[in-house]
Design a protein around this motif. Structure first.
Motif, mmCIF file in Angstrom:
data_model
loop_
_atom_site.group_PDB
_atom_site.id
_atom_site.type_symbol
_atom_site.label_atom_id
_atom_site.label_comp_id
_atom_site.label_asym_id
_atom_site.label_seq_id
_atom_site.Cartn_x
_atom_site.Cartn_y
_atom_site.Cartn_z
ATOM 1 N N GLU A 280 0.822 -1.298 -0.154
ATOM 2 C CA GLU A 280 -0.146 0.125 0.043
ATOM 3 C C GLU A 280 0.779 1.225 -0.120
ATOM 4 O O GLU A 280 1.628 1.586 1.055
ATOM 5 N N ASP B 241 0.222 4.367 0.630
ATOM 6 C CA ASP B 241 0.334 5.409 1.637
ATOM 7 C C ASP B 241 0.722 5.040 2.819
ATOM 8 O O ASP B 241 1.621 5.721 3.573
ATOM 9 N N ARG B 242 0.703 3.683 3.297
ATOM 10 C CA ARG B 242 1.172 2.966 4.366
ATOM 11 C C ARG B 242 2.763 2.961 4.484
ATOM 12 O O ARG B 242 3.415 3.291 5.272
ATOM 13 N N ASP C 73 6.792 -1.066 10.801
ATOM 14 C CA ASP C 73 7.301 -0.090 10.132
ATOM 15 C C ASP C 73 8.312 -0.582 9.307
ATOM 16 O O ASP C 73 8.360 -0.364 8.101
ATOM 17 N N THR D 25 7.472 -3.033 6.754
ATOM 18 C CA THR D 25 6.699 -2.325 5.666
ATOM 19 C C THR D 25 7.635 -1.740 4.702
ATOM 20 O O THR D 25 7.256 -1.796 3.397
ATOM 21 N N THR E 119 1.208 -5.786 10.367
ATOM 22 C CA THR E 119 0.424 -4.924 11.122
ATOM 23 C C THR E 119 1.054 -5.008 12.448
ATOM 24 O O THR E 119 1.680 -5.842 12.817
#
Length: 447
Positions: A193, A195-196, A308, A311, A318
């Motif tokens: 994603e 934005d994430r 984070d 990601t 998550t």
């Protein structure tokens, strides 16, 4: 001429005509048969050529099929070997993890024993010898020239050395185990994603620094996730060091407390300054948190940082998933760090203990730090390159004491455990840059 002769002649003519017609027809039939024979011969030749062609194609197809079968067999054997090696490696890793678990259990038991011994032998809370008169508030004030640690203080410091050193090693071991487990389960997703990922990158950049965040984002990790392991250790070591080094976990008050404490050390004996530091940390935390357990909140923060990081590297995870998978380990890390903070800040008053993290871009100094790869990686990189620190992989520990009789607060430091670091030459070892290219650390420093 008689009529019979005329009939005979007519018959002769008819016979000749029939013969000639027969001969002509026969020649035509023969010619036709020859043409057909030639055509058939050509057809046979074409058929034979086609047959030869088909035969060659069949032979070639059989050879190709045989080759494909050989390739498939070789591929099957290759993946069978890979699977066997992977299973062997997995078995080795599981065995190593079990060994780490056993070491952790032993470390925790040893720490408990040492803490029990320390409680039995601690005498710093009692009134010191009559080297100085007690102040009105009940805390001793020693003339600077007479501050000499009695034997029981030295034995207590030695006991603290052992307890705190074991706790730091246990913390490093827990961090290493979590990093290994998370790295082993790392998988890249096809379409993260945007934005994430952008938000995670900004937070990772703030937590670990721009170079590590850029490396995580820019390279592929699926085949060789060693940088994931390095980044995880960097992040968790930094997070644990922040907890251990805090006064009351309020960033705005740290500089105030630290400056007051330094000023006090310049004028007062270490015992007096240490007693003030102990009370300041204890009662400041009581006022702010009223005995509330902080471990769960810090564990959640640590899980957010790990999510984070993964990601940014291309995974899809998550904070909740990290908590579910690694909650016991994360809580052990935070509780150990909190207990270290309490012991170093509140119980120790005759000296100071500092957990050590080497800053990014510092020149490697073998006297003050240790290369986690044992000197193998620094051989990479261009000739004459001076190795610099990319990150800290293991916390270090040192003890700091005020020199007796020092009027300016001079201190002496004793290294109890060198911090382990990852050098910037790892980027050459991993093939992230060519030998003739400058290190990413040099580029970042230049900008």
């Amino acid at each position: 001429m008689p009529p019979s002769s005329a009939i005979s002649l007519t018959q002769v003519f008819w016979g000749i005509g029939i013969l000639l017609t027969t001969i002509t027809y026969a020649n035509a039939v023969t010619r036709k048969l020859r043409e057909q024979n030639t055509q058939l011969r050509k057809e046979v030749e074409r058929g034979k050529a086609e047959q030869d062609k088909l035969t060659k194609e069949v032979v070639a197809e059989r050879e190709r099929s045989a080759k494909l079968e050989e390739e498939k067999l070789a591929e099957t054997m290759f993946w069978s070997r890979v699977d066997r090696l992977a299973r062997e490696e997995l078995s080795k890793r599981e065995q190593a993890l079990r060994q780490k678990d056993a070491e952790l259990v032993a470390q925790r038991e040893q720490i408990r024993d040492l803490q029990n011994n320390l409680r039995r032998t601690r005498s710093l809370r009692q009134a010191p010898p009559s080297a100085g008169a007690p102040a009105p508030n009940g805390h001793p004030i020693f003339p600077e020239s007479t501050v000499v640690a009695p034997p029981d203080v030295r034995s207590t410091i030695a006991a603290f050395d052992e307890v705190i050193l074991h706790m730091v090693r246990t913390l490093n071991l827990e961090i290493s185990e979590v990093a290994t487990q998370v790295t082993n389960s790392f998988h890249v997703v096809e379409a993260p994603e945007p934005d994430r990922a952008a938000l995670a990158f900004e937070r990772a950049r703030e937590a670990m620094g721009p170079v590590m965040a850029e490396l995580l984002e820019s390279i592929q990790h699926q085949d060789d996730p060693i940088l994931i392991d390095i980044a995880l250790k960097t992040d968790m070591v930094g997070f644990a060091a922040e907890i251990v080094s805090a006064w009351d976990f309020q960033h705005q008050s740290k500089s105030v407390f630290t400056e007051v404490y330094k000023q006090m050390l310049r004028s007062e004996p270490h015992l007096v300054a240490g007693q003030w530091r102990s009370y300041a940390q204890k009662y400041s935390k009581q006022r702010l948190y009223n005995g509330r357990d902080l471990a769960s909140g810090f564990s959640l923060q640590l899980a957010e940082r790990i999510a984070d990081l993964l990601t940014v590297a291309g995974a899809s995870t998550t904070t909740e998933a990290i908590i579910v998978a690694y909650s016991p380990h994360l809580e052990t890390i935070t509780r150990t760090a909190l207990e270290l903070q309490r012991i170093i800040g509140e119980e120790v008053i005759s000296c100071d203990y500092e957990v050590l993290v080497v800053h990014f871009d510092e020149i490697f100094d073998a006297e003050q730090m240790e290369d986690i790869y044992g000197g193998e990686v620094p051989m990479a990189g261009p000739p004459g390159m001076v190795p610099r620190v990319l990150s800290t992989a293991d916390l270090g520990l040192r003890r700091v004491e005020k020199v007796p009789g020092s009027a300016e607060g001079e201190v002496a430091a004793t290294m109890l455990l060198k911090p382990k670091v990852v050098l910037d030459t790892i980027v050459y070892e991993l093939g992230l840059v060519e030998d003739e290219e400058p290190s990413p650390l040099v580029e970042e420093t230049a900008t």
